[in-house]
Design a protein around this motif. Sequence first.
Motif, PDB file in Angstrom:
ATOM      1  N   THR A   1      84.573   5.423  72.496  1.00 21.99           N
ATOM      2  CA  THR A   1      86.009   5.145  72.510  1.00 21.99           C
ATOM      3  C   THR A   1      86.618   5.364  71.138  1.00 21.99           C
ATOM      4  O   THR A   1      87.731   5.889  71.010  1.00 21.99           O
ATOM      5  CB  THR A   1      86.262   3.707  72.986  1.00 21.99           C
ATOM      6  N   SER A   2      85.895   4.979  70.091  1.00 23.61           N
ATOM      7  CA  SER A   2      86.424   5.191  68.735  1.00 23.61           C
ATOM      8  C   SER A   2      86.530   6.686  68.434  1.00 23.61           C
ATOM      9  O   SER A   2      87.448   7.119  67.734  1.00 23.61           O
ATOM     10  CB  SER A   2      85.554   4.485  67.696  1.00 23.61           C
ATOM     11  N   SER A   3      85.636   7.495  68.985  1.00 21.08           N
ATOM     12  CA  SER A   3      85.738   8.952  68.816  1.00 21.08           C
ATOM     13  C   SER A   3      86.954   9.493  69.556  1.00 21.08           C
ATOM     14  O   SER A   3      87.623  10.418  69.071  1.00 21.08           O
ATOM     15  CB  SER A   3      84.468   9.632  69.331  1.00 21.08           C
ATOM     16  N   TYR A   4      87.233   8.941  70.719  1.00 20.99           N
ATOM     17  CA  TYR A   4      88.431   9.318  71.474  1.00 20.99           C
ATOM     18  C   TYR A   4      89.682   9.056  70.643  1.00 20.99           C
ATOM     19  O   TYR A   4      90.574   9.910  70.539  1.00 20.99           O
ATOM     20  CB  TYR A   4      88.462   8.516  72.776  1.00 20.99           C
ATOM     21  N   VAL A   5      89.762   7.878  70.026  1.00 24.22           N
ATOM     22  CA  VAL A   5      90.939   7.522  69.229  1.00 24.22           C
ATOM     23  C   VAL A   5      90.976   8.337  67.947  1.00 24.22           C
ATOM     24  O   VAL A   5      92.050   8.754  67.489  1.00 24.22           O
ATOM     25  CB  VAL A   5      90.946   6.015  68.920  1.00 24.22           C
ATOM     26  N   ARG A   6      89.816   8.633  67.366  1.00 27.59           N
ATOM     27  CA  ARG A   6      89.770   9.402  66.126  1.00 27.59           C
ATOM     28  C   ARG A   6      90.451  10.759  66.279  1.00 27.59           C
ATOM     29  O   ARG A   6      90.961  11.329  65.305  1.00 27.59           O
ATOM     30  CB  ARG A   6      88.324   9.601  65.679  1.00 27.59           C
TER      31      ARG A   6
ATOM     32  N   LEU B   1      98.235   5.351  57.476  1.00 30.44           N
ATOM     33  CA  LEU B   1      97.796   4.027  57.894  1.00 30.44           C
ATOM     34  C   LEU B   1      96.991   4.126  59.185  1.00 30.44           C
ATOM     35  O   LEU B   1      95.974   3.452  59.348  1.00 30.44           O
ATOM     36  CB  LEU B   1      99.009   3.106  58.085  1.00 30.44           C
ATOM     37  N   SER B   2      97.424   4.981  60.092  1.00 31.53           N
ATOM     38  CA  SER B   2      96.680   5.183  61.339  1.00 31.53           C
ATOM     39  C   SER B   2      95.248   5.620  61.051  1.00 31.53           C
ATOM     40  O   SER B   2      94.294   5.096  61.651  1.00 31.53           O
ATOM     41  CB  SER B   2      97.394   6.232  62.195  1.00 31.53           C
ATOM     42  N   ALA B   3      95.072   6.556  60.133  1.00 26.85           N
ATOM     43  CA  ALA B   3      93.721   7.032  59.807  1.00 26.85           C
ATOM     44  C   ALA B   3      92.856   5.909  59.245  1.00 26.85           C
ATOM     45  O   ALA B   3      91.656   5.811  59.563  1.00 26.85           O
ATOM     46  CB  ALA B   3      93.806   8.186  58.816  1.00 26.85           C
ATOM     47  N   ARG B   4      93.449   5.044  58.436  1.00 27.74           N
ATOM     48  CA  ARG B   4      92.686   3.907  57.883  1.00 27.74           C
ATOM     49  C   ARG B   4      92.312   2.909  58.979  1.00 27.74           C
ATOM     50  O   ARG B   4      91.211   2.353  58.977  1.00 27.74           O
ATOM     51  CB  ARG B   4      93.506   3.225  56.788  1.00 27.74           C
ATOM     52  N   LEU B   5      93.205   2.699  59.924  1.00 26.69           N
ATOM     53  CA  LEU B   5      92.908   1.794  61.029  1.00 26.69           C
ATOM     54  C   LEU B   5      91.818   2.376  61.925  1.00 26.69           C
ATOM     55  O   LEU B   5      90.970   1.637  62.446  1.00 26.69           O
ATOM     56  CB  LEU B   5      94.174   1.519  61.831  1.00 26.69           C
TER      57      LEU B   5
ATOM     58  N   LEU C   1      88.593   1.717  60.318  1.00 26.88           N
ATOM     59  CA  LEU C   1      88.198   0.333  60.590  1.00 26.88           C
ATOM     60  C   LEU C   1      87.620   0.209  61.995  1.00 26.88           C
ATOM     61  O   LEU C   1      86.601  -0.475  62.211  1.00 26.88           O
ATOM     62  CB  LEU C   1      89.410  -0.590  60.431  1.00 26.88           C
ATOM     63  N   MET C   2      88.244   0.861  62.954  1.00 30.18           N
ATOM     64  CA  MET C   2      87.746   0.816  64.323  1.00 30.18           C
ATOM     65  C   MET C   2      86.334   1.383  64.406  1.00 30.18           C
ATOM     66  O   MET C   2      85.454   0.818  65.077  1.00 30.18           O
ATOM     67  CB  MET C   2      88.687   1.586  65.249  1.00 30.18           C
TER      68      MET C   2
ATOM     69  N   ALA D   1      91.270  -4.696  68.513  1.00 28.96           N
ATOM     70  CA  ALA D   1      92.467  -5.060  67.738  1.00 28.96           C
ATOM     71  C   ALA D   1      92.900  -3.912  66.829  1.00 28.96           C
ATOM     72  O   ALA D   1      94.090  -3.623  66.691  1.00 28.96           O
ATOM     73  CB  ALA D   1      92.194  -6.319  66.921  1.00 28.96           C
ATOM     74  N   ALA D   2      91.928  -3.242  66.200  1.00 28.02           N
ATOM     75  CA  ALA D   2      92.257  -2.121  65.323  1.00 28.02           C
ATOM     76  C   ALA D   2      92.891  -0.985  66.110  1.00 28.02           C
ATOM     77  O   ALA D   2      93.812  -0.314  65.630  1.00 28.02           O
ATOM     78  CB  ALA D   2      90.997  -1.635  64.605  1.00 28.02           C
TER      79      ALA D   2
END
Length: 394
Positions: A197-202, A174-178, A181-182, A158-159
Motif C-alpha cells: 500500500t505504501s508503494s501504491y501511495v508513493r 510535504l507530501s513526499a516527506r509524509l 514516513l508512511m 495516519a500518514a
Amino acid sequence: MSDDNPREIGERIAAHRRARRLTQTALAVAAHVSYATVRSVERGARRPSDDVLEAIAGALGVDAAHLRTDYAGTERRVHQALPALSEAIVAYDLPMGPPTRPPRQLADEIATTTGWRLSAQYGRIANTIPNLLADAIRHVHTAPGADHHAAARMLASAARTADALAYKHGAHDLSARLIDLMRWAADRAADRLVQATSSYVRAETFLAVRAHAAGLVSLDRAVDAAPRPTGLREAATLGALHMRAAVMAGRAGNVDAADIHLSHARRLGDQVAREGAYLGTVFGPGSVRVHEVSVAVSLGPGHVDRALRAAHAWKPPIDLPAERSSGFYIELARAQEWAGRRTDAFASLKAARAVAPQHTREHPWAREVAKNLRRFHRSDAESLSHFARWVGAA
C-alpha cells in the motif's frame, strides 16, 4: 441563478438532515444554534454565515463544502494545518514521550479520518490530523513489543491521510516527506500488504514531477513484491497496484504496459467482486472501470474514443467513495471536451462538484476544462462563469 443561493443551500442541508434522520430541533441542538436559525436556513430565508454553516456541517457529519459549494473555509483550514503537519513529522524517528490518547481511541480516530479521506472531507481532516499524527508517531515509539506492529500500521494509515491533505492541495514536498514516513512505518509493521500500500501511495511522488517511466518501474517492482492474491485483501491490494501502474503507463505513453496492467486489474476486480476499502484503498469492479477511463485520458487526445467507450452508459455506483466518483467525472469531462462535446463536459464537471466539491475545486484538470469551456462555450454562460470562478479558472 447561482448554485449557492440560499434556497439551494437550505435544500442541501435539509436533505442531509433527513438522511441522518434528524428533526430540525435535533439538528439545532447538535449544532448549538437556535431552532429558528435552522428553520430559516432550510427554507432559504437566510444565508448561513460561515460559523453557522460549519456548525451545521459538523452536526451532520459532512464537510461544509458539501452544503455551500463556494465555501472557502476548507482551503483556509487546510493551509493552516500544513505547517503543523511539518512540525509533527520533523522528528518522527525520535522518541518524544507517550501519546495523549489511549491506543483504542487513537485507532478509532485514525479510522474515522480514513473515512473522511475517502469521502474527500478535507476540512474535517485538517482540524484533527496534525495532533493525531503526532500521537501516532509517539505511540510507535512507546508501544510494548507485542503491540509495536499494530502501532506501526496505525501510523502508516495516519500518514496516508495526512499525505492526501498535502498532495491534493499542492504541497508536494510535504507530501513526499509524509510518504517517506508512511514507508518507514510500513517497514516497522512487518506487513507486506502495508508495504504494498505504501508503494501504491508513493506513486504520487512520480506523478507530481511527471517521472512516469520511473514511476512505472517502481510500481512494477511493487507488483512483484506484493503477496499473491490468495484472499480478498491480497487480491484488492495487488489489483490497486495494477490500476495505478496502468495509469502510470498511460502517462508514460506505454500502451502495451497499460493494457497488461488493466487486464490484471480487471481479473482481480472480478475476483474481489464487490467494491470495498482494503487497508484504506478502494478496489473493486467500479474502481477498475474508473481507471479504464483514466488510462485512456492519460494516453492523450488521440485516445478520446477509448475513454468515451469505457464511460458509455455507466455511472459510478453508490458504494464508490466520493473522491473516486468525482475523479471519474473530471476525467470524463476532459475526454468530452477533447471530443467537442462541451455541454456534456460541463455536465460532468457539475456532477463531480455535486459528489465531492472540495476534491473538484482542487483538481487541476477541472480548472483546465472549465477554463477551456468558458473560452469556447456560450450556452448556459452565467452558470459556466460561476463555476469557472468557483474552481479558480476565471
